[in-house]
Design a protein around this motif. Structure first.
Motif, mmCIF file in Angstrom:
data_model
loop_
_atom_site.group_PDB
_atom_site.id
_atom_site.type_symbol
_atom_site.label_atom_id
_atom_site.label_comp_id
_atom_site.label_asym_id
_atom_site.label_seq_id
_atom_site.Cartn_x
_atom_site.Cartn_y
_atom_site.Cartn_z
ATOM 1 N N THR B 35 42.743 72.994 106.447
ATOM 2 C CA THR B 35 41.334 73.040 106.039
ATOM 3 C C THR B 35 40.537 71.890 106.632
ATOM 4 O O THR B 35 39.332 72.003 106.850
ATOM 5 N N TRP B 36 41.229 70.775 106.918
ATOM 6 C CA TRP B 36 40.521 69.627 107.490
ATOM 7 C C TRP B 36 39.846 70.008 108.800
ATOM 8 O O TRP B 36 38.770 69.527 109.140
ATOM 9 N N ALA B 38 38.579 72.971 109.757
ATOM 10 C CA ALA B 38 37.329 73.705 109.556
ATOM 11 C C ALA B 38 36.219 72.766 109.108
ATOM 12 O O ALA B 38 35.087 72.839 109.590
ATOM 13 N N LYS B 39 36.560 71.854 108.185
ATOM 14 C CA LYS B 39 35.544 70.906 107.703
ATOM 15 C C LYS B 39 35.060 70.033 108.844
ATOM 16 O O LYS B 39 33.865 69.745 108.983
ATOM 17 N N GLY B 40 36.005 69.593 109.680
ATOM 18 C CA GLY B 40 35.657 68.731 110.809
ATOM 19 C C GLY B 40 34.679 69.416 111.744
ATOM 20 O O GLY B 40 33.727 68.806 112.238
ATOM 21 N N VAL B 42 32.548 71.851 111.011
ATOM 22 C CA VAL B 42 31.242 71.989 110.366
ATOM 23 C C VAL B 42 30.471 70.671 110.418
ATOM 24 O O VAL B 42 29.310 70.627 110.835
ATOM 25 N N VAL B 43 31.131 69.596 110.011
ATOM 26 C CA VAL B 43 30.478 68.280 110.023
ATOM 27 C C VAL B 43 30.062 67.929 111.446
ATOM 28 O O VAL B 43 28.961 67.427 111.695
ATOM 29 N N ASN B 96 46.619 63.171 102.719
ATOM 30 C CA ASN B 96 45.162 63.191 102.620
ATOM 31 C C ASN B 96 44.512 62.263 103.630
ATOM 32 O O ASN B 96 43.514 62.596 104.246
ATOM 33 N N SER B 99 44.904 63.713 107.161
ATOM 34 C CA SER B 99 43.974 64.839 107.327
ATOM 35 C C SER B 99 42.546 64.348 107.499
ATOM 36 O O SER B 99 41.797 64.855 108.330
ATOM 37 N N LEU B 103 40.157 64.975 110.640
ATOM 38 C CA LEU B 103 38.844 65.585 110.429
ATOM 39 C C LEU B 103 37.767 64.743 111.111
ATOM 40 O O LEU B 103 36.893 65.255 111.822
ATOM 41 N N SER B 104 37.847 63.437 110.909
ATOM 42 C CA SER B 104 36.846 62.533 111.474
ATOM 43 C C SER B 104 36.876 62.551 112.990
ATOM 44 O O SER B 104 35.823 62.561 113.644
ATOM 45 N N ALA B 107 35.244 65.749 114.143
ATOM 46 C CA ALA B 107 33.800 65.720 113.908
ATOM 47 C C ALA B 107 33.097 64.823 114.923
ATOM 48 O O ALA B 107 32.088 65.204 115.519
#
Lengths: 117, 257
Positions: B35-36, B38-40, B42-43, B96, B99, B103-104, B107
């Protein structure tokens, strides 16, 4: 140990200043400035001459509405200049030779060259 | 114009795709949930749009070198994150945190590369004659870039565990060095560090214009005419992250048994 003015010596300040100078390049020396305009995806002037071993400040003024990217492999420079704005790019010191540059967004028309003598 | 768009978009997408595919593959090895990722994305996309819209403003900050300062910060941050990820690459560590770091990275890469893509394409909205070929070319370039990323992802996943992780870490070492190389170039461009004459010129052997030159640039920040500072920082980066990678690979192999 308390830190007060007696403990901060002039020597420390000089050391601090010296180390700062190592990283910050000497803008005390006057760096020649050259202006280049972008109009209708063309560079004006498109040919520039600079001296070998000299650092030069290019001011690229984009008079078009759309952005252009000033780029040169030989000069190792790459910068997006948004429409109707200007950008600053430092080049040099360079060895004698020819250094082409181009507008990456409109490379067929936006072409120029820097002659280093 | 179409070919030009292909090359330009390919370069930008390839840089981000490499980071994304290596991190995705390594997180697969660590059995982290994705999931990280997908979030990455988007951000990253939101950030890219914000940066692109405010590019003029940013460029004028700090006496005209605002763009370099922001980009150097992005590259430096990615470098630090990748270095920590290399060092912390173990199964027993906090999932965590890893991840979040991945993610960062994703992004930040998307902000940096995506903003340039947006600015490029935006410029053609008012030139409808060219817009069509630019969009086609951009799609092709993006497709090629993403395919290379997919290839690397499956390569890392499908190699025997030890080699896959080793390859992934090796690629991260080079990506980190590439970040350093690009950040240094921007600092030179902005006159924030001492500029010097290049140390060597390998453009006769491998030109930055050539296909392999471009690939090596995206992968590891290849420069045909690097200055001494660039060479020094690059070697330091490889030495530092290489050592971290070797340590992590050893402890990963030990855990595997």
């Amino acid at each position: 140990m308390r830190i007060d003015s007696h403990h901060i010596k002039i020597v420390d300040l000089i050391r601090l200043g010296f180390f700062s100078l190592l990283l910050i390049s000497p803008s005390v020396w006057a760096t020649p400035t050259i202006q280049i305009e972008i109009r209708n995806h063309l560079f004006f002037p498109s040919e520039i001459e600079i001296a070998a071993g000299q650092k030069v400040k290019l001011v690229v003024i984009n008079k078009d509405n759309s952005a252009e990217e000033f780029e040169s492999y030989e000069l190792n420079r790459e910068k997006v200049i948004p429409g109707n704005s200007k950008g600053i790019i430092f080049v040099g010191p360079l060895k004698t030779g020819e250094y082409p540059f181009f507008g990456e967004f409109f490379p067929k028309t936006a072409q120029g060259i820097i002659h280093v003598k | 114009m179409l070919i030009n768009a292909v090359i330009l978009i390919l370069r930008e997408v390839l840089e981000a795709a490499l980071i994304i595919s290596v991190l995705l593959a390594l997180s697969e090895r660590l059995e982290l949930s994705k999931t990280w990722f997908a979030k990455g994305i988007v951000v990253g996309v939101i950030g890219a749009v914000l940066y692109a819209d405010n590019l003029s403003l940013v460029s004028n900050l700090f006496d005209g070198i605002g763009q370099e300062i922001v980009n150097v910060s992005l590259y430096s941050l990615i470098f630090v994150l990748i270095s920590v990820l290399i060092a912390a690459f173990k199964k027993s560590h906090s999932y965590n945190l890893i991840s979040f770091f991945m993610l960062s990275c994703v992004a930040l890469s998307i902000v940096r590369e995506g903003s340039e893509i947006i600015v490029y394409i935006e410029g053609f909205i008012n030139i409808p004659d060219l817009l069509y070929s630019v969009l086609i070319g951009s799609s092709i370039g993006a497709g090629i870039g993403m395919s290379i990323g997919v290839f690397i992802y499956y390569l890392i996943i499908n190699l025997p565990s030890r080699y896959g992780v080793g390859l992934g870490l090796l690629l991260l070492v080079f990506i980190a060095a590439g970040m350093v190389s690009q950040a240094t170039q921007l600092l030179l461009q902005a006159d924030l560090i001492v500029s010097q004459e290049p140390l060597w010129d390998t453009s006769m052997w491998l030109s930055e214009h050539s296909l392999w030159g471009e690939i090596l640039f995206a992968l590891m920040g290849y420069e045909a005419t690097p200055t001494p500072i660039q060479v020094g920082l690059y070697i330091t980066s490889i030495a530092l992250t290489g050592k971290l990678a070797m340590n992590s690979l050893k402890s990963y192999q030990q855990k595997q048994g």
